[in-house]
Design a protein around this motif. Structure first.
Motif, PDB file in Angstrom:
ATOM      1  N   CYS A   1      -6.474 -18.631 -32.701  1.00 48.45           N
ATOM      2  CA  CYS A   1      -5.532 -17.937 -33.581  1.00 48.45           C
ATOM      3  C   CYS A   1      -6.183 -17.784 -34.954  1.00 48.45           C
ATOM      4  O   CYS A   1      -6.681 -18.762 -35.519  1.00 48.45           O
ATOM      5  N   ARG A   2      -6.173 -16.588 -35.486  1.00 49.74           N
ATOM      6  CA  ARG A   2      -6.730 -16.357 -36.823  1.00 49.74           C
ATOM      7  C   ARG A   2      -5.768 -16.803 -37.915  1.00 49.74           C
ATOM      8  O   ARG A   2      -6.169 -16.970 -39.057  1.00 49.74           O
ATOM      9  N   SER A   3      -4.510 -16.995 -37.561  1.00 52.32           N
ATOM     10  CA  SER A   3      -3.509 -17.390 -38.550  1.00 52.32           C
ATOM     11  C   SER A   3      -3.452 -18.917 -38.701  1.00 52.32           C
ATOM     12  O   SER A   3      -3.648 -19.436 -39.784  1.00 52.32           O
ATOM     13  N   CYS A   4      -3.188 -19.629 -37.598  1.00 49.30           N
ATOM     14  CA  CYS A   4      -3.091 -21.095 -37.687  1.00 49.30           C
ATOM     15  C   CYS A   4      -4.413 -21.784 -37.319  1.00 49.30           C
ATOM     16  O   CYS A   4      -4.516 -23.002 -37.418  1.00 49.30           O
ATOM     17  N   HIS A   5      -5.406 -21.002 -36.886  1.00 47.67           N
ATOM     18  CA  HIS A   5      -6.762 -21.467 -36.601  1.00 47.67           C
ATOM     19  C   HIS A   5      -6.872 -22.404 -35.395  1.00 47.67           C
ATOM     20  O   HIS A   5      -7.896 -23.054 -35.213  1.00 47.67           O
ATOM     21  N   GLU A   6      -5.827 -22.478 -34.584  1.00 46.15           N
ATOM     22  CA  GLU A   6      -5.844 -23.357 -33.418  1.00 46.15           C
ATOM     23  C   GLU A   6      -6.450 -22.646 -32.211  1.00 46.15           C
ATOM     24  O   GLU A   6      -6.123 -21.486 -31.940  1.00 46.15           O
ATOM     25  N   PRO A   7      -7.322 -23.321 -31.466  1.00 47.06           N
ATOM     26  CA  PRO A   7      -7.795 -22.748 -30.202  1.00 47.06           C
ATOM     27  C   PRO A   7      -6.717 -22.954 -29.124  1.00 47.06           C
ATOM     28  O   PRO A   7      -5.917 -23.887 -29.206  1.00 47.06           O
ATOM     29  N   PHE A   8      -6.710 -22.076 -28.128  1.00 48.45           N
ATOM     30  CA  PHE A   8      -5.749 -22.210 -27.038  1.00 48.45           C
ATOM     31  C   PHE A   8      -6.246 -21.452 -25.817  1.00 48.45           C
ATOM     32  O   PHE A   8      -7.022 -20.510 -25.927  1.00 48.45           O
ATOM     33  N   ASP A   9      -5.791 -21.909 -24.651  1.00 46.73           N
ATOM     34  CA  ASP A   9      -6.077 -21.200 -23.411  1.00 46.73           C
ATOM     35  C   ASP A   9      -5.065 -20.073 -23.228  1.00 46.73           C
ATOM     36  O   ASP A   9      -3.919 -20.175 -23.668  1.00 46.73           O
ATOM     37  N   HIS A  10      -5.522 -19.028 -22.557  1.00 50.02           N
ATOM     38  CA  HIS A  10      -4.653 -17.896 -22.192  1.00 50.02           C
ATOM     39  C   HIS A  10      -4.845 -17.653 -20.701  1.00 50.02           C
ATOM     40  O   HIS A  10      -5.984 -17.491 -20.246  1.00 50.02           O
ATOM     41  N   VAL A  11      -3.757 -17.663 -19.935  1.00 50.20           N
ATOM     42  CA  VAL A  11      -3.841 -17.350 -18.514  1.00 50.20           C
ATOM     43  C   VAL A  11      -4.096 -15.847 -18.398  1.00 50.20           C
ATOM     44  O   VAL A  11      -3.353 -15.034 -18.935  1.00 50.20           O
ATOM     45  N   LYS A  12      -5.174 -15.492 -17.713  1.00 48.27           N
ATOM     46  CA  LYS A  12      -5.596 -14.102 -17.613  1.00 48.27           C
ATOM     47  C   LYS A  12      -4.633 -13.280 -16.757  1.00 48.27           C
ATOM     48  O   LYS A  12      -4.067 -13.777 -15.796  1.00 48.27           O
ATOM     49  N   GLU A  13      -4.525 -12.019 -17.103  1.00 46.76           N
ATOM     50  CA  GLU A  13      -3.730 -11.096 -16.328  1.00 46.76           C
ATOM     51  C   GLU A  13      -4.585 -10.568 -15.185  1.00 46.76           C
ATOM     52  O   GLU A  13      -5.652 -10.019 -15.409  1.00 46.76           O
ATOM     53  N   ILE A  14      -4.140 -10.790 -13.975  1.00 48.13           N
ATOM     54  CA  ILE A  14      -4.843 -10.214 -12.814  1.00 48.13           C
ATOM     55  C   ILE A  14      -3.830  -9.714 -11.815  1.00 48.13           C
ATOM     56  O   ILE A  14      -2.708 -10.114 -11.792  1.00 48.13           O
TER      57      ILE A  14
END
Length: 170
Positions: free
Chosen positions: A157-170
């Motif tokens: 996140c560019r706002s809160c700077h936290e990394p996170f996983d994103h479940v991909k769309e398939i």
């Protein structure tokens, strides 16, 4: 636990629907849309599951966990089948599953892309609109196309700077 003979009060489907995904333990296989069908006949249970990806390393654990849960509930004979058609889609994740992902700090997938013909070849990562599960902003960046598992991508996140996983769309 149910007695040695499966109880009429606890169906095999109800038991199977409680088994969690080994890579996303906040989700049941039902939440994830991997649990396709559960049938019972004369004490024999047949469960059909679909992998999120071909070759998903979690499939053996899912199978073992289903057999263990159903055997523990009193079902003596359990067979788990892998069903590949139709292929799993991230659209199969339930609304409750999407909520659970976000609560665990994992960005749930958006709508899966629809193709009516050949899939176009692109050399860069797919364009996704990914919201931060912590602060909700859409101002995020892709760090790696592969996150902690093949079905997730790593974002920040560019706002809160936290990394996170994103479940991909398939």
């Amino acid at each position: 636990m149910v007695s040695a003979v499966a109880s009429d009060e606890v169906s095999a489907h109800a038991v199977a629907a409680t088994v969690t995904d080994p890579e996303l333990p906040m989700l049941t296989l039902a939440d994830l849309g991997v649990l396709r069908e559960v049938s019972e006949q004369d004490g024999r249970v047949v469960v059909a599951i679909t992998p999120t990806y071909s070759g998903c390393p979690a499939m053996d654990t899912m199978r073992d966990d289903l057999v263990h849960a159903l055997s523990g509930a009193g079902y003596a004979e359990v067979e788990v089948r892998t069903v590949l058609r139709p292929a799993w889609s991230s659209d199969w994740i339930t609304d409750d599953g999407r909520r659970k992902l976000a609560e665990a700090g994992i960005s749930p997938p958006g709508a899966a892309p629809r193709h009516t013909g050949p899939v176009p070849l692109t050399l860069g990562p797919p364009a996704r609109s990914v919201r931060c599960p912590r602060c909700g902003t859409g101002d995020t960046e892709l760090l790696s196309e592969f996150g902690s598992t093949a079905c997730k991508a790593l974002h920040r996140c560019r706002s809160c700077h936290e990394p996170f996983d994103h479940v991909k769309e398939i």
